[in-house]
Scaffold this motif. Structure first.
Motif, short mmCIF file in Angstrom:
data_model
loop_
_atom_site.label_atom_id
_atom_site.label_comp_id
_atom_site.label_asym_id
_atom_site.label_seq_id
_atom_site.Cartn_x
_atom_site.Cartn_y
_atom_site.Cartn_z
N VAL A 94 51.49 46.60 25.34
CA VAL A 94 52.15 45.94 26.48
C VAL A 94 51.02 45.89 27.75
CG1 VAL A 94 54.01 45.99 28.35
CG2 VAL A 94 54.38 46.25 25.82
N HIS A 95 50.56 46.94 27.91
CA HIS A 95 49.45 47.16 29.09
C HIS A 95 48.35 46.22 28.78
CE1 HIS A 95 52.38 49.36 31.74
NE2 HIS A 95 52.71 50.12 30.55
N THR A 96 47.89 46.45 27.62
CA THR A 96 46.55 45.82 27.40
C THR A 96 46.84 44.24 27.41
OG1 THR A 96 45.82 47.48 25.87
CG2 THR A 96 44.69 45.27 25.65
N ILE A 97 47.91 43.51 26.82
CA ILE A 97 48.12 42.42 27.02
C ILE A 97 48.67 41.98 28.56
CG2 ILE A 97 49.65 40.42 26.45
CD1 ILE A 97 47.70 41.45 24.17
N GLY A 98 49.40 42.57 29.00
CA GLY A 98 49.74 42.72 30.42
C GLY A 98 48.63 42.41 31.45
N SER A 116 47.50 38.81 33.19
CA SER A 116 47.16 38.86 34.69
C SER A 116 45.92 38.48 35.38
CB SER A 116 47.79 40.24 35.32
OG SER A 116 48.89 40.54 35.02
N LEU A 117 44.76 39.21 34.78
CA LEU A 117 43.29 38.98 34.85
C LEU A 117 43.10 37.64 34.74
CD1 LEU A 117 41.71 42.09 34.20
CD2 LEU A 117 42.06 41.51 36.52
N GLN A 118 43.37 37.13 33.53
CA GLN A 118 43.15 35.79 33.20
C GLN A 118 43.78 34.84 33.97
OE1 GLN A 118 40.99 35.26 30.23
NE2 GLN A 118 40.79 33.39 31.40
N MET A 151 35.65 38.01 33.64
CA MET A 151 36.58 38.82 32.68
C MET A 151 35.95 40.04 32.10
SD MET A 151 39.56 37.75 32.69
CE MET A 151 40.54 38.54 31.55
N GLU A 152 34.46 39.83 31.66
CA GLU A 152 33.68 41.02 31.32
C GLU A 152 33.69 41.99 32.36
OE1 GLU A 152 30.36 39.20 29.78
OE2 GLU A 152 31.33 38.60 28.12
N ARG A 153 33.35 41.59 33.54
CA ARG A 153 33.27 42.41 34.46
C ARG A 153 34.42 43.29 35.08
NH1 ARG A 153 29.23 38.55 38.67
NH2 ARG A 153 27.56 38.70 37.29
N LEU A 154 35.46 42.32 34.92
CA LEU A 154 36.70 43.03 35.36
C LEU A 154 37.14 44.35 34.38
CD1 LEU A 154 38.55 39.94 36.63
CD2 LEU A 154 37.54 41.88 38.21
N TRP A 155 37.09 43.88 33.07
CA TRP A 155 37.36 44.82 31.96
C TRP A 155 36.56 45.90 32.06
CZ3 TRP A 155 41.41 45.41 29.79
CH2 TRP A 155 42.28 44.38 29.31
N LYS A 156 35.26 45.71 32.39
CA LYS A 156 34.46 46.81 32.49
C LYS A 156 34.92 48.05 33.72
CE LYS A 156 29.46 48.39 32.57
NZ LYS A 156 28.14 47.74 32.44
#
Length: 131
Positions: free
Chosen positions: A84-88, A92-94, A110-115
């Protein structure tokens, strides 16, 4: 026939369905984690030098892996939380990146935000005190 159809957990979450079944989530996590690791990056199984671990096993969080840290009975809860939190967070970021990000730079954003997310989550793990 309709009852036999399994809705992907991602689709169920998008439709705000609360009926995301534990085995479906566990299968999704296994498939997603297997796709993330290249075969050569997968850790080797202890008993068989040829076999490479996949999915939740590769991260030692399969039900048997969770039992070594006392969480086997909560495996379904753990998997739902991760899912749930990964997809959420991803969705949200996307949304923000899709609306405000520069075309052609969205993947980089997206890569920077995930990092940043991974770094923050890792930094939240308190050091265990050895007594």
């Amino acid at each position: 026939e309709e009852a036999d159809k399994q809705v992907s957990p991602v689709a169920a979450l998008r439709n705000q369905s609360t009926d995301v079944r534990a085995p479906v989530v566990e299968n999704w996590l296994n498939e997603a984690l297997t796709r993330c690791l290249k075969p050569e990056e997968r850790p080797q199984a202890r008993r068989d030098d040829v076999k490479r671990l996949i999915g939740l096993d590769a991260f030692l969080v399969s039900p048997s892996g969770l039992s070594t840290v006392g969480l086997r009975e909560k495996a379904a809860d753990v998997y739902k939380i991760i899912f749930v939190h990964t997809i959420g967070v991803y969705q949200s970021l996307q949304q923000v990146v899709d609306v405000y990000g520069m075309p052609g730079a969205r993947q980089v954003a997206m890569e920077r935000l995930w990092k940043v997310m991974v770094t923050l989550v890792q930094s939240m793990q308190p050091d265990e005190q050895v007594e």
